[in-house]
Scaffold this active site. Structure first.
Site: not given
Lengths: 385, 132
Positions: A294, A344
């Site tokens: 991440y 994203y």
């Protein structure tokens, strides 16, 4: 460990295009992504019997069922902690199908996080008892009002202690866009950046985060279908087995505004997840072939590399510099370009990429990828062929 | 000026104390544990009997940031936001005032002060220890 026929696997992946303005509702993005994932797997959405998403997702379960015609859901839940929930969804899916509670489990995340609202901007008003307002209360009146500000404040002690420079962070920013530049699904497709571009990009939060240290704000939807291996054999795709998936929430830790516990140097939660993975599936993240980690902001990569034990504490900036995370390195990092380079969708597009790497269908395919590590701070999963 | 604090039933005592010029934290009456942020129950012994302890206001700087874009909402100019570790061992987010950005040092000694907010509430801020 469960019998191999009962092991959970990701058998379908779906994603819409990633953009800055989808031109359609979040409900539609959710439904499209789930439909694509079901078609990819070769299952009828009517048969979905379990589902999860993020607490922050705006599409209601009833609306998802209405669009897709899901008849009977045995289990549904929503996960806290923002993007840290991304890999945590896999933990829930695995448990739901391996326990026998569900046969066909769907995970979705869909958002117009650029055209409708922006995570990068301060929320101008908040109900005093709204979810997470207890965290914001202690930051907002001091002008620390964005995810970038919380991240920089939390990572500051680490960055200061090990003398991490803006150039060190820039090397991560460059690597992510380098991978994105050859992935047609990416925002940064055919747009690689240089370290100088990074150094010239404007400050978002002094003294740590420039524009190119940040992930994007994107519109789009992503979905996954999970079932057990005994059912997977009849489906269309080669399954990505979930060899292990673990989660940890530790006392007094917040997620991005993690200020109040520990030394702010070691990543205690990722350490704990790594130990749990060793116990449950005996695979270390550093021994996998692809790292999907991440990447909301560049410092988070450094802290997770150490937390998930790719290298020792304080060594991550050199681990990057030494080229270990290039496509031809020991542990290629996010060949899709990650959340900075591709888009994203709150971490979920890194999971679909992990599955493509095992299928051998990725835009930037890592040669002979047998295992993939998925990480989002509080959760980690090992996928295998 | 700066925005008013977000106040909740469980935390009003903290902001009220700021208006009196006091920095306080919750302490468990039963086991003496001191904590921040506030919470309804002692996480160690689960007593609901809480006292308020006045803090020394002395601490050291753990990290600092300045929100460049977007600029901080409610401020004429983005302030320097800091993470402080107090002498008593608890941490809080605050502001550093009266120190030039180039002179900020991680670990520097700090002393609490208080700043008014737009509707006459108050929040704790910090200055370099020894500065008048």
């Amino acid at each position: 460990m469960v019998d191999s026929s009962q092991q959970a696997a990701i058998v379908g992946i779906g994603q819409t295009e990633f953009s800055k303005n989808s031109g359609r509702s979040e409900q539609q993005l959710a439904a499209e992504a789930i439909l694509l994932a079901c078609q990819d797997a070769g299952i009828n959405p009517h048969d979905i019997d379990g589902m999860t998403t993020f607490s922050l997702d705006n599409s209601d379960e009833v609306d998802v069922m209405r669009s897709l015609g899901c008849k009977d859901i045995n289990y549904t839940t929503r996960l806290p902690q923002g993007g840290a929930a991304s890999v945590a969804t896999v933990v829930h899916a695995k448990n739901a199908v391996e326990s026998g509670m569900c046969d066909t489990f769907v995970i979705w995340r869909a958002m117009n996080e650029r055209s409708q609202y922006r995570f990068g901007q301060p929320a101008m008003s908040i109900s005093p008892d709204a979810h997470s307002s207890t965290f914001l209360e202690w930051c907002f009146p001091f002008g620390a009002q964005t995810p970038a500000a919380w991240e920089a404040l939390s990572c500051g002690p680490y960055l200061d202690k090990f003398g991490v420079t803006s150039e060190d962070l820039g090397r991560i920013a460059v690597l992510m866009r380098k991978h994105a530049a050859t992935n047609p699904a990416s925002w940064f497709y055919e747009k690689p950046i240089t370290l100088d571009d990074h150094q010239q990009s404007r400050w978002i939060v002094e003294p740590w985060l420039r524009l190119l240290d940040c992930c994007q704000e994107s519109d789009g939807g992503v979905a996954l279908v999970i079932t057990r291996m005994d059912r997977a054999k009849d489906l269309k795709q080669k399954p990505a087995k979930i060899l292990g998936a673990e989660y940890s929430m530790l006392f007094n830790h917040e997620i991005i505004s993690d200020f109040y516990e520990g030394d702010l140097i070691t990543h205690d939660i990722a350490n704990r997840v790594t130990d749990k993975l060793a116990a449950s599936c005996d695979v270390a993240p550093k021994d996998t072939d692809v790292a999907m980690i991440y990447d909301n902001f560049t410092p988070q990569i450094l802290r997770q590399l150490e937390g998930f034990k790719y290298c020792g504490v304080g060594e991550a900036k050199d681990y990057i510099k030494d080229g270990h995370m290039e496509l031809d390195g020991k542990s290629p990092l996010s060949p899709n370009g990650g959340l900075m380079g591709e888009g994203y969708i709150h971490g979920m597009n890194n999971i679909t990429e992990g599955v493509r790497q095992l299928r051998g269908t990725a835009a930037n395919q890592v040669k002979d990828a047998e295992t993939v590590f998925l990480a989002s701070g509080v959760a980690g999963a090992i996928l295998g062929k | 000026m700066r925005p008013d604090p977000i106040q909740r039933i469980d935390t009003a005592f903290f902001w009220d104390a700021c208006e009196r010029g006091e920095l306080v934290a919750q302490k468990c009456e039963a086991c003496d544990l001191l904590w921040h942020p506030p919470r309804p129950i002692c996480p160690t012994c689960h007593s609901m009997e809480k006292a308020m302890q006045k803090l020394s206001g002395k601490g050291r700087l753990l990290s600092w940031v300045k929100q460049a874009r977007p600029a901080a909402f409610g401020f004429p100019e983005s302030p320097v936001a800091i993470l402080v570790e107090l002498e008593e061992g608890i941490r809080l987010v605050s502001n550093l005032e009266g120190v030039d950005v180039d002179d900020i040092k991680v670990g520097m000694a700090l002393q609490v002060d208080f700043a008014k907010t737009s509707n006459d509430k108050a929040v704790p801020i910090f200055r370099a220890a020894g500065a008048s």
